[in-house]
Scaffold this motif. Structure first.
Motif, PDB file in Angstrom:
ATOM      1  N   MET A  97       0.863  -1.335   0.148  1.00 59.37           N
ATOM      2  CA  MET A  97      -0.073  -0.182   0.000  1.00 59.37           C
ATOM      3  C   MET A  97       0.919   1.281  -0.126  1.00 59.37           C
ATOM      4  O   MET A  97       1.998   1.193   0.355  1.00 59.37           O
ATOM      5  CB  MET A  97      -1.005   0.049   1.121  1.00 59.37           C
ATOM      6  CG  MET A  97      -0.061   0.026   2.701  1.00 59.37           C
ATOM      7  SD  MET A  97      -1.198  -0.454   4.039  1.00 59.37           S
ATOM      8  CE  MET A  97      -0.246  -1.682   4.924  1.00 59.37           C
ATOM      9  N   ILE A  98       0.373   2.234  -0.349  1.00 61.42           N
ATOM     10  CA  ILE A  98       1.044   3.671  -0.235  1.00 61.42           C
ATOM     11  C   ILE A  98       0.424   4.305   0.885  1.00 61.42           C
ATOM     12  O   ILE A  98      -0.468   4.747   1.049  1.00 61.42           O
ATOM     13  CB  ILE A  98       0.537   4.672  -1.326  1.00 61.42           C
ATOM     14  CG1 ILE A  98       0.673   3.816  -2.996  1.00 61.42           C
ATOM     15  CG2 ILE A  98       1.247   5.861  -1.478  1.00 61.42           C
ATOM     16  CD1 ILE A  98       2.044   3.884  -3.401  1.00 61.42           C
ATOM     17  N   ALA A  99       1.635   4.719   1.966  1.00 59.31           N
ATOM     18  CA  ALA A  99       1.196   4.892   3.400  1.00 59.31           C
ATOM     19  C   ALA A  99       0.759   6.337   3.240  1.00 59.31           C
ATOM     20  O   ALA A  99       1.749   7.156   2.511  1.00 59.31           O
ATOM     21  CB  ALA A  99       2.428   4.530   4.164  1.00 59.31           C
ATOM     22  N   GLY A 100      -0.240   6.516   4.108  1.00 60.81           N
ATOM     23  CA  GLY A 100      -0.430   8.145   4.194  1.00 60.81           C
ATOM     24  C   GLY A 100       0.153   8.455   5.973  1.00 60.81           C
ATOM     25  O   GLY A 100       0.747   7.781   6.265  1.00 60.81           O
ATOM     26  N   PRO A 101      -0.187   9.777   5.976  1.00 58.42           N
ATOM     27  CA  PRO A 101      -0.116  10.208   7.294  1.00 58.42           C
ATOM     28  C   PRO A 101      -0.825   9.344   8.445  1.00 58.42           C
ATOM     29  O   PRO A 101      -1.713   8.827   8.344  1.00 58.42           O
ATOM     30  CB  PRO A 101      -0.622  11.674   7.656  1.00 58.42           C
ATOM     31  CG  PRO A 101      -1.478  11.604   6.112  1.00 58.42           C
ATOM     32  CD  PRO A 101      -1.029  10.993   5.172  1.00 58.42           C
ATOM     33  N   SER A 102       0.081   9.169   9.552  1.00 58.81           N
ATOM     34  CA  SER A 102      -0.276   8.054  10.505  1.00 58.81           C
ATOM     35  C   SER A 102      -1.297   8.824  11.581  1.00 58.81           C
ATOM     36  O   SER A 102      -1.726   9.947  11.648  1.00 58.81           O
ATOM     37  CB  SER A 102       0.876   7.850  11.524  1.00 58.81           C
ATOM     38  OG  SER A 102       0.697   6.853  12.087  1.00 58.81           O
ATOM     39  N   GLU A 103      -2.315   7.953  12.262  1.00 59.14           N
ATOM     40  CA  GLU A 103      -3.186   8.520  13.258  1.00 59.14           C
ATOM     41  C   GLU A 103      -3.437   7.433  14.243  1.00 59.14           C
ATOM     42  O   GLU A 103      -3.283   6.093  14.246  1.00 59.14           O
ATOM     43  CB  GLU A 103      -4.443   8.523  12.165  1.00 59.14           C
ATOM     44  CG  GLU A 103      -5.228   7.568  11.995  1.00 59.14           C
ATOM     45  CD  GLU A 103      -5.197   7.086  10.424  1.00 59.14           C
ATOM     46  OE1 GLU A 103      -4.892   8.084   9.603  1.00 59.14           O
ATOM     47  OE2 GLU A 103      -5.777   6.283   9.967  1.00 59.14           O
ATOM     48  N   VAL A 104      -3.865   7.864  15.572  1.00 63.71           N
ATOM     49  CA  VAL A 104      -4.417   7.257  16.612  1.00 63.71           C
ATOM     50  C   VAL A 104      -5.486   7.687  17.015  1.00 63.71           C
ATOM     51  O   VAL A 104      -5.931   8.921  16.921  1.00 63.71           O
ATOM     52  CB  VAL A 104      -3.247   6.997  17.808  1.00 63.71           C
ATOM     53  CG1 VAL A 104      -3.198   8.726  18.447  1.00 63.71           C
ATOM     54  CG2 VAL A 104      -3.603   6.288  18.676  1.00 63.71           C
ATOM     55  N   LEU A 105      -6.607   6.630  17.488  1.00 64.55           N
ATOM     56  CA  LEU A 105      -7.761   7.103  18.285  1.00 64.55           C
ATOM     57  C   LEU A 105      -7.666   6.371  19.573  1.00 64.55           C
ATOM     58  O   LEU A 105      -7.430   5.255  19.595  1.00 64.55           O
ATOM     59  CB  LEU A 105      -9.094   6.566  17.194  1.00 64.55           C
ATOM     60  CG  LEU A 105     -10.106   7.093  17.722  1.00 64.55           C
ATOM     61  CD1 LEU A 105     -11.348   6.871  16.798  1.00 64.55           C
ATOM     62  CD2 LEU A 105     -10.908   6.481  18.816  1.00 64.55           C
ATOM     63  N   VAL A 106      -7.795   7.320  20.571  1.00 59.24           N
ATOM     64  CA  VAL A 106      -7.928   6.846  21.733  1.00 59.24           C
ATOM     65  C   VAL A 106      -9.126   6.939  22.366  1.00 59.24           C
ATOM     66  O   VAL A 106      -9.858   8.041  22.535  1.00 59.24           O
ATOM     67  CB  VAL A 106      -6.943   7.410  22.966  1.00 59.24           C
ATOM     68  CG1 VAL A 106      -6.924   6.954  24.296  1.00 59.24           C
ATOM     69  CG2 VAL A 106      -5.450   7.491  22.272  1.00 59.24           C
ATOM     70  N   LEU A 107     -10.036   5.670  22.742  1.00 57.69           N
ATOM     71  CA  LEU A 107     -11.115   5.551  23.150  1.00 57.69           C
ATOM     72  C   LEU A 107     -10.844   5.400  24.791  1.00 57.69           C
ATOM     73  O   LEU A 107     -10.412   4.197  25.253  1.00 57.69           O
ATOM     74  CB  LEU A 107     -12.118   4.363  22.689  1.00 57.69           C
ATOM     75  CG  LEU A 107     -13.395   4.124  22.926  1.00 57.69           C
ATOM     76  CD1 LEU A 107     -14.393   5.184  22.667  1.00 57.69           C
ATOM     77  CD2 LEU A 107     -13.736   2.794  22.024  1.00 57.69           C
TER      78      LEU A 107
END
Lengths: 430, 430
Positions: free
Chosen positions: B232-242
């Motif tokens: 895959m072509i990687a995009g900018p990273s992300e986190v979701l904290v629940l």
């Protein structure tokens, strides 16, 4: 007739390399047009779908006509012969059984440090299936795409199929119902791909789009990739038959022509250690072409892209097979399993003289959507995994974090990511 | 600071949709330049590589210098601290164990009709691993890409890494050796991708190219796709904290910042049912930013793309998580497993308060190459399957062909493919 190559002759390496690099795809530059259509569907939704359907498919639709109604599918089924519907049902059942065995396992365990880890597979929420109209509108392809999606557990499978001047292939609708397709829309081209990717008032968007199409559809799929997933972009089809002196030349010729009749740029290759078989197959192809309905297409394919390659021994054929990485490999020799075990690159293998590739196209069970144009070097045929995705799972208890934390801190700092290190250190009072 | 959204307020649906569709990628139009570089490498091979390396990396190389020598790797290892090498070794071992469990099963069986069918998995022949130079040259990413390839059984893993002005990251070389990388070339950019795809005198071509890179590398990978496979072509990273009211706000804040420090376009999101936690986390982020070395990057990311979303109950959060389809999902609540079980779309899930995402970046075992930019809706993190491909296998005995043949003939004819029908019929004397 097809070209002849002889692995025992000087110049073979070059001739084989030329065969490998022969361009069979006609690349139309349709990207401009496709971009405009997609933007228009994003902006105007159903209105754009209706306009393009009028322009390209010569069909006037109201918004409430976009979706094919149940009564139309009933009527389509009623038009199909019992024999064909029974054959479709057999195909569906065998495809389903084969693909059920592909369902992947979840994994979850706790190691000695107290780290619980593994993964979980889940089905995609929704999938769009493109089915071409006209000549290439194959009910078997509906089954091959929709059945694995349903086996994977995809709750919503949406089919789009253009119906130029209102013409529908009844078997395509029957196959869709049989496979459990949930919604069918009578739209095609780049506009249908855009609707599946971005949604309109009538078509809710999907997570992934699969299925073959013309240059416009392929360009549209490339363009919406990222917004949604896509399957591979299929190229022209090919078969490689590996046969020895015991093979039946008429059967081999029939298999080469079954491939060639798909498309003038399809490719059929015979590799054999028997000059006599090579001659007999060539003669049989000529003979069978005389009565084949699609002789024009098949003849052009055989003339322009067909090849007969003579090798000293069948073992010498294996490296050639691996470099060609054929979509379909038939092995019609005395001990086909032994040769098959040596092959690394092939989309599918058909063993022995009683397994013509056409069985695999319809009722064998394995998928007929396979990697073309040498991509079997790095990709697989369509399967259940294409409709699922894997989520990795990790859980540390306090002891596990104490055990692993210092190494994570060291690596975070070595990469200049102090924030990473601190997110661990803060929990360990380091 | 980050934006606040409240699911209980009017206008939330629109605000959330805006958050979903916020473009974080800077799309540079480099396609022209990349095309020219690739064509030049195809035409001039090593000479082109050497020219581009002089121009872009300010480094003069002879052809025999393109490949990194064993002695250089020895010297690099000697420069690394024992602590970091030990941490790398621990990471490698855990990644290897995790990925070994992903090795797929072959399948082969014979059904009641006498059809033998199944599939076989094989490793790719060769894989190219792109490793960026400079700031984003991470030894952990070398392990995350190369170890699964080796676990899959890829015989030849080739790494390319630019070394601007001759500067090498010693840990990257050490990680490559640890992971079993077979060849290392000091080249980068589109020219390195072209060399891996098409080959030069010094660099034999590979079957697939993986690994992250800048806009040029991404464009080059898109362009050579088909000739070789790509990841895959990687995009900018992300986190979701629940998180719920019981979560430690300092720990949550540290996790949000660990993500944010990657990139000004990284995205950190907190979803919680506790207004008090929301306030406390926001304050903690502000406080921790004061001493974070990468405060400028992390602060920009948090300000421009960060978000705190208040929900009535944690159960209400699940549909939001599924629509965001985060690359990383941390669940810091009382019963994280129960919530995790309800999530469909996430690249990876980190359970409980003692599992900061940074553990997964380095030493947890799961892969840190994960689907970004909402693509967890349709794709998975990197794994062993990305370095293997599946060949389907089919064999009919004469009885099986008699049983299945008529249905294949019927379907072939229904699709207008008489050649398909005949390839079956000729074997059955039909």
């Amino acid at each position: 007739m097809a070209q002849r190559l002889d692995a025992r002759e000087a110049g073979f390496a070059q001739a084989f390399a030329a065969l490998l690099s022969a361009k069979r795809e006609v690349s139309e530059d349709v990207d401009q047009a496709v971009r405009a259509i997609i933007d228009d569907v994003i902006a105007r939704g159903d209105d754009a779908l209706i306009d393009y359907t009028r322009r390209f498919d010569h069909l006037d639709l109201r918004p409430e006509d976009l979706r094919v109604r149940d009564e139309e599918i009933d009527a389509a089924e009623a038009q199909c012969s019992r024999e064909t519907l029974d054959a479709l049902a057999l195909a569906k059942e065998r495809i389903e059984i084969y693909h059920r065995a592909q369902r992947p396992q979840d994994s979850m365990s706790t190691d000695s440090l107290g780290v619980t880890l593994g993964w979980r597979w889940t089905a995609l929420e929704s999938v769009g299936l493109y089915v071409p109209g006209g000549r290439a509108s194959y009910p078997s392809s509906v089954l091959m795409n929709a059945v694995p999606a349903k086996v994977a557990g995809v709750p919503r499978v949406v089919m789009v199929v253009p119906t130029p001047r209102g013409e529908t292939n009844p078997l395509v609708l029957a196959a869709a119902r049989l496979a459990g397709v949930d919604e069918i829309f009578r739209i095609g081209g780049a506009q249908a791909v855009a609707a599946l990717a971005y949604g309109t008032a009538s078509v809710a968007p999907v997570s992934k789009i699969v299925g073959p199409g013309n240059a416009y559809v392929a360009a549209a799929k490339r363009r919406v990739f990222g917004q949604v997933g896509i399957d591979m972009i299929a190229g022209p089809s090919e078969v490689l038959v590996l046969a020895d002196a015991h093979a039946n030349p008429d059967w081999v010729a029939a298999d080469l022509l079954a491939q060639a009749e798909h498309d003038p740029v399809a490719q059929s290759i015979l590799v054999t250690d028997s000059p006599a078989l090579a001659d007999a197959v060539e003669a049989a192809v000529r003979r069978q072409l005389e009565t084949l309905p699609k002789a024009e297409i098949a003849g052009a394919s055989w003339r322009d892209y067909g090849a007969i390659i003579l090798v000293e021994s069948l073992r010498d054929a294996i490296p050639l097979v691996d470099r060609l990485a054929p979509e379909h490999l038939e092995i019609e020799t005395q001990d086909p399993e032994a040769l098959a075990a040596k092959v690394r690159n092939a989309g599918s293998i058909f063993l022995g003289s009683h397994t013509p590739e056409a069985i695999g196209d319809y009722v064998g069970g394995p998928n007929h959507v396979l990697p073309t144009a040498r991509s079997a070097r790095f990709s697989s045929g369509l399967g259940v995994l294409d409709f699922m995705k894997r989520t990795s799972i990790l859980k540390c208890d306090p002891g596990a974090l104490r055990a692993l934390g210092p190494a994570a801190i060291a690596l975070g700092r070595s990469e200049g990511l102090e924030g990473h290190a601190r997110s661990v250190a803060i929990r360990l009072n380091l």
